[in-house]
Design a protein around this motif. Structure first.
Motif: not given
Length: 510
Positions: A310-320
């Motif tokens: 997400p914009v403004g968040q350094a950490k990515a998360h996984k989606v399916d």
């Protein structure tokens, strides 16, 4: 406009001996040709009628020299087997319809077996072929009241409505699912190009690979994306469509991937992106060619490793998320122009499907038209029917807006038609708005063209359009056209004889 005759041959062709004095008399096909002429005649030949067919062709060539005769072979083991007859006819009908898109098709139901006649009637009544049925009586039974040749009006209420059923898509282990999804979504068509697209979609659906659908505006790209989604095994309700062309460039990343509070001016709350909304389901990216290059890089990352940042968040998360994209633009050209990432293009085209425009699958148009009509009839007090001439006119049109354009024309025409049967002149077909000069939309004259008929049809359509624009007010419509209200009133009387005073509702206002 060319007239085309389709017929089987039988053992009474080309001549047969009468019961009295054994005099030789013309058979059904030659009898028909004494009353009507055709530019092209297609004789459908079977193994048991080969000599009859050749004799009939020679007889026609001698007597009716202006007619071009073609022989089409059908390998029938049993001339009474309905399935074999249908399969044999369909191997040739697609080509005939595509070769004569503006031709008037006629079917003779006199020669051949009763089963052949029944197949002709069913193919015509269902709209699979936009033809008119010609019945040829034995000469001894012809009278002034019952002429030798009559045309069967399949739009009459005396005939039941018959509808075409698409051929099954052959995909292993999911046959029932594929057919039921097609019915549920209302996907109509058995043209080979459409069948190839449906088969490829069904084969790709269970995989995780992204799918890229190419197709002109109005070809049904979103409907096809839903078809893939429903066959994918993912939750049916998680299908998230996004029109990339409608997203402001500076908000594309935020809408697709989400943003955190304070990420930019105006970001007063966290926002969940479309990828998170579509988690475990399918994300449909329509008009993909309009996606900004900055968002394309993040889209590539999701495709490669399933990570959303997400914009403004350094950490990515996984989606399916299963991605199905669509475009009406030439992405290869955009890649060369530097407007679309080459690596993203190759990543998306793992599963590439091309939807044919309507003009390239004209044989599906009558079936589509009848399907659309059935849906519209559910909202009408008096159901409408389409004449064979109407189906032929719809099939010959180029449909710049494809299925969406066809739907629009049929709905407007049906709702404004005062008769139960919609004829060709009742069709409110508007030419593409890209025409700068209305004269460019005029048809090219050809041998057999009738200027009076064309002008009469144009006059009728202009009056109907004016009435539509004037909400049925005859005086206002007359002013728009520069004619008298009496002329509009006279037109309405002539177009619906016997119905001048019978309508209490929906009656045009003076």
């Amino acid at each position: 406009m060319m007239d085309v005759l389709l017929t089987f041959t039988g053992f009474h062709d080309p001549y047969f001996k009468g019961l009295v004095d054994q005099e030789e008399q013309p058979g059904p096909i030659l009898s028909l040709l004494t009353t009507r002429s055709f530019d092209h005649i297609f004789l459908f030949d079977t193994p048991s009628t080969q000599q009859v067919t050749m004799d009939t062709k020679d007889a026609i060539a001698r007597i009716h020299r202006r007619s071009q005769v073609h022989v089409l072979e059908i390998n029938l083991g049993d001339p009474t087997n309905y399935q074999e007859i249908f399969r044999g006819l369909r191997t040739h009908l697609h080509r005939i319809i595509e070769d004569f898109p503006s031709g008037r098709l006629f079917v003779a139901v006199a020669s051949g077996t009763p089963q052949m006649h029944a197949c002709w009637v069913l193919l015509t009544a269902s709209g699979e072929i936009p033809a008119r049925i010609l019945h040829v009586r034995p000469p001894q039974f012809a009278t002034r009241e019952r002429p030798l040749v009559t045309e069967l009006d399949l739009t009459s209420p005396d005939f039941p409505a018959v509808r075409f059923q698409d051929e099954a898509i052959s995909v292993e282990e999911s046959q029932v699912d594929v057919d039921s999804v097609r019915v549920q979504l209302g996907i109509i068509g058995d043209h080979p190009a459409m069948q190839r697209a449906l088969e490829m979609g069904a084969m790709l659906a269970p995989s995780q690979a992204p799918v890229l659908i190419f197709g002109e505006t109005g070809t049904g790209k979103e409907l096809f994306a839903r078809y893939i989604h429903l066959l994918s095994g993912r939750p049916r309700e998680i299908f998230v469509p996004v029109n990339c062309a409608a997203i402001p460039e500076d908000l594309a990343e935020s809408l697709l991937f989400g943003h955190k509070k304070g990420a930019f001016t105006g970001a007063i709350n966290d926002q969940v992106g479309k990828f998170d909304t579509a988690d475990k389901g399918t994300l449909f990216l329509d008009e993909l060619g309009e996606l900004p290059v900055s968002a394309q890089a993040k889209l590539l990352r999701v495709l490669q490793d399933g990570l959303v940042e997400p914009v403004g968040q350094a950490k990515a998360h996984k989606v399916d998320v299963r991605i199905v994209a669509a475009t009406n633009r030439d992405l290869r050209k955009l890649v060369r122009q530097g407007k679309f990432r080459e690596d993203l293009f190759y990543r998306l085209t793992v599963g590439e499907i091309k939807l044919p425009p309507l003009r390239e699958r004209r044989t599906d148009i009558p079936k589509l038209a009848l399907h659309i009509l059935d849906r519209l009839n559910g909202s009408l007090r008096r159901p409408k029917r389409l004449s064979a001439q109407t189906l032929s006119r719809l099939q010959s049109h180029n449909w710049a807006g494809n299925v969406r354009d066809l739907e629009n024309v049929i709905e407007r025409s049906v709702r404004l038609c005062r008769n139960d049967v919609l004829d060709a002149d009742d069709l409110l077909i508007t030419e593409p708005v890209s025409y700068a000069d209305p004269l460019d939309a005029l048809p090219d004259p050809y041998e057999g063209f009738s200027l009076e008929a064309f002008l009469g049809s144009a006059r009728k359509q202009m009056i109907l359009r004016a009435l539509e624009a004037a909400n049925g007010n005859q005086s206002q419509a007359a002013r728009m056209l520069g004619i008298t209200p009496q002329a509009v009133h006279k037109f309405l009387q002539q177009s619906s004889p016997g119905q001048r005073t019978s309508r209490r509702r929906g009656r045009p206002k003076n």
